[in-house]
Enzyme design. Sequence first.
Site, PDB file in Angstrom:
ATOM      1  N   GLY A   1      17.996 -10.687   3.562  1.00 23.93           N
ATOM      2  CA  GLY A   1      17.183 -11.336   2.521  1.00 23.93           C
ATOM      3  C   GLY A   1      15.956 -12.046   3.045  1.00 23.93           C
TER       4      GLY A   1
ATOM      5  N   SER B   1      13.545  -6.257   6.479  1.00 21.40           N
ATOM      6  CA  SER B   1      14.116  -4.910   6.301  1.00 21.40           C
ATOM      7  C   SER B   1      15.540  -4.786   6.782  1.00 21.40           C
ATOM      8  CB  SER B   1      13.278  -3.855   7.018  1.00 21.40           C
ATOM      9  OG  SER B   1      12.212  -3.509   6.239  1.00 21.40           O
ATOM     10  N   SER B   2      16.357  -5.771   6.447  1.00 24.23           N
ATOM     11  CA  SER B   2      17.768  -5.654   6.831  1.00 24.23           C
ATOM     12  C   SER B   2      18.396  -4.436   6.149  1.00 24.23           C
ATOM     13  CB  SER B   2      18.534  -6.924   6.484  1.00 24.23           C
ATOM     14  OG  SER B   2      18.420  -7.205   5.110  1.00 24.23           O
TER      15      SER B   2
ATOM     16  N   ASP C   1       9.505   0.679   5.178  1.00 23.50           N
ATOM     17  CA  ASP C   1      10.618   0.087   5.929  1.00 23.50           C
ATOM     18  C   ASP C   1      11.434   1.132   6.696  1.00 23.50           C
ATOM     19  OD1 ASP C   1       9.620  -2.113   4.659  1.00 23.50           O
ATOM     20  OD2 ASP C   1      11.254  -2.295   3.227  1.00 23.50           O
TER      21      ASP C   1
ATOM     22  N   THR D   1       0.833  -1.200   0.000  1.00 26.88           N
ATOM     23  CA  THR D   1       0.000   0.000   0.000  1.00 26.88           C
ATOM     24  C   THR D   1       0.871   1.254   0.000  1.00 26.88           C
ATOM     25  OG1 THR D   1      -0.010  -0.131   2.396  1.00 26.88           O
ATOM     26  CG2 THR D   1      -1.929  -1.041   1.258  1.00 26.88           C
TER      27      THR D   1
ATOM     28  N   GLY E   1      13.248 -10.455   4.254  1.00 26.93           N
ATOM     29  CA  GLY E   1      12.066  -9.586   4.205  1.00 26.93           C
ATOM     30  C   GLY E   1      11.794  -8.902   5.536  1.00 26.93           C
TER      31      GLY E   1
ATOM     32  N   SER F   1      31.901  -5.337   7.679  1.00 26.12           N
ATOM     33  CA  SER F   1      30.632  -5.856   8.178  1.00 26.12           C
ATOM     34  C   SER F   1      30.839  -7.262   8.700  1.00 26.12           C
ATOM     35  CB  SER F   1      29.612  -5.877   7.032  1.00 26.12           C
ATOM     36  OG  SER F   1      28.566  -6.774   7.339  1.00 26.12           O
TER      37      SER F   1
ATOM     38  N   GLU G   1      17.850   4.141  -0.694  1.00 26.50           N
ATOM     39  CA  GLU G   1      17.368   2.881  -1.279  1.00 26.50           C
ATOM     40  C   GLU G   1      16.811   3.113  -2.685  1.00 26.50           C
ATOM     41  OE1 GLU G   1      17.543  -0.100   0.356  1.00 26.50           O
ATOM     42  OE2 GLU G   1      16.426  -1.330  -1.063  1.00 26.50           O
TER      43      GLU G   1
HETATM   44  C1  GLA Z   1       8.944  -4.069   0.709  1.00 29.41           C
HETATM   45  C2  GLA Z   1       9.150  -2.610   0.350  1.00 29.41           C
HETATM   46  C3  GLA Z   1       8.151  -1.732   1.086  1.00 29.41           C
HETATM   47  C4  GLA Z   1       6.721  -2.231   0.906  1.00 29.41           C
HETATM   48  C5  GLA Z   1       6.636  -3.733   1.193  1.00 29.41           C
HETATM   49  C6  GLA Z   1       5.285  -4.300   0.879  1.00 29.41           C
HETATM   50  O1  GLA Z   1       9.279  -4.286   2.046  1.00 29.41           O
HETATM   51  O2  GLA Z   1      10.470  -2.205   0.659  1.00 29.41           O
HETATM   52  O3  GLA Z   1       8.280  -0.387   0.657  1.00 29.41           O
HETATM   53  O4  GLA Z   1       6.235  -1.930  -0.367  1.00 29.41           O
HETATM   54  O5  GLA Z   1       7.601  -4.455   0.461  1.00 29.41           O
HETATM   55  O6  GLA Z   1       4.334  -3.799   1.753  1.00 29.41           O
END
Ligand code: GLA
Length: 389
Positions: free
Chosen positions: A119, A123-124, A169, A35, A121, A67, A157
Amino acid sequence: MVTPAPAELLANRLGRRPDVIARAPGRVNLIGEHTDYEGGLALPIAIDRETRVALARREDGRARAVSCQESGEVAFNPATPRRRGDWSDYVQGVVAALAERGIPVGGFDLAIASDVPPGAGLSSSAALQLAVATALDAAFGGGLDRVALARVAHAAERGFVGIACGILDPFASALGRSGHALRLDCASEATQYVSLPGARFRLLVAHSGVRRSLAENAYAERVAECRAARRAAATALGRPVARLRALAPGDLPELEAALEPGLLRRLRHVVTENARVDAMCGALRSGDLEAAGVVLREGQRSLRDDFEVSTAELDALCELGDAAAGVFGSRLTGAGFGGCTIHLVAPERAAAVAEVLAEGFALRFARRPPVWSVAAAEGAGVLPLPPTL
Ligand code: GLA
């Protein structure tokens, strides 16, 4: 617990003592998926898995970074950041975004340690960019607040690494609050904290083992489909539709008759998902975990059938979760195409449910998925320097 401590890494690999230590968490999104880039609503929580960086200024204008997840060091000139297609882009992109805001970054040495799985999902990359932005801002006197730092990470990003993502994120990583979810309006950037009925549930995260990073093209395709759906909706309704956020569930019957079925499904997901964010806020505020679970299940159905970003592995984890005693609801979290599922679980059942997920998944896919219990944590910030330094 992030190990090794970034100050140790900085000392051991670059022989420096830090001037600044900063941290930024990963996130899960409770609801409100795909969204953000359509100006919609989301409800993430920052989680108690984070990236920590230790930074020492240098007088010679050069930059080096190491790292705990990478061997060797990267070196670059912070006065002229250049995209290279390696992990230094995450650091250089932040340097470039700060420079665009009039914050010149001088030389520095940087060490990065993290327990956010890459990797997955979770938000690393936003956690890394926010931690780096927070440290550089503190070291070079930028004086940015958390929202500005989130925008810097987002610009890094999108503009530098080159992913067409929304603000979910970085805002989650910057603005998370312990014990709370963050209601994020991605059009106005308005935020509200929604208190979680903490003692009454656990949030489990199961990793499907399918790396999210392989799916960048599929993500860009969904972004483009939403844009096309928006144009088709404007034609059908005879009024401008700047973002899909401008549409309400009440518009759907008219659009169902007019739109091509594929585009209609994408649009219907976004429109109903926005409504689910407020349904979830209501359920959490009244402490109704059954209702919260229903929202999660409906969200998963919509991501699977309408937005088509689930996978066999993610579906299996959600089905296993939803069939287990003590689970209120399950769904994939983040972009989909791999990555993780979340499961809202009664506290006394958390360990048993984690086992059910791992066992059931292993029977079907011949490997045990990692399952973590996560809690809502504080957003990015500077940490005190260790006393021994
Ligand atoms: C990834 C993207 C976000 C968002 C989600 C889905 O995490 O980085 O900006 O679009 O997918 O909600």
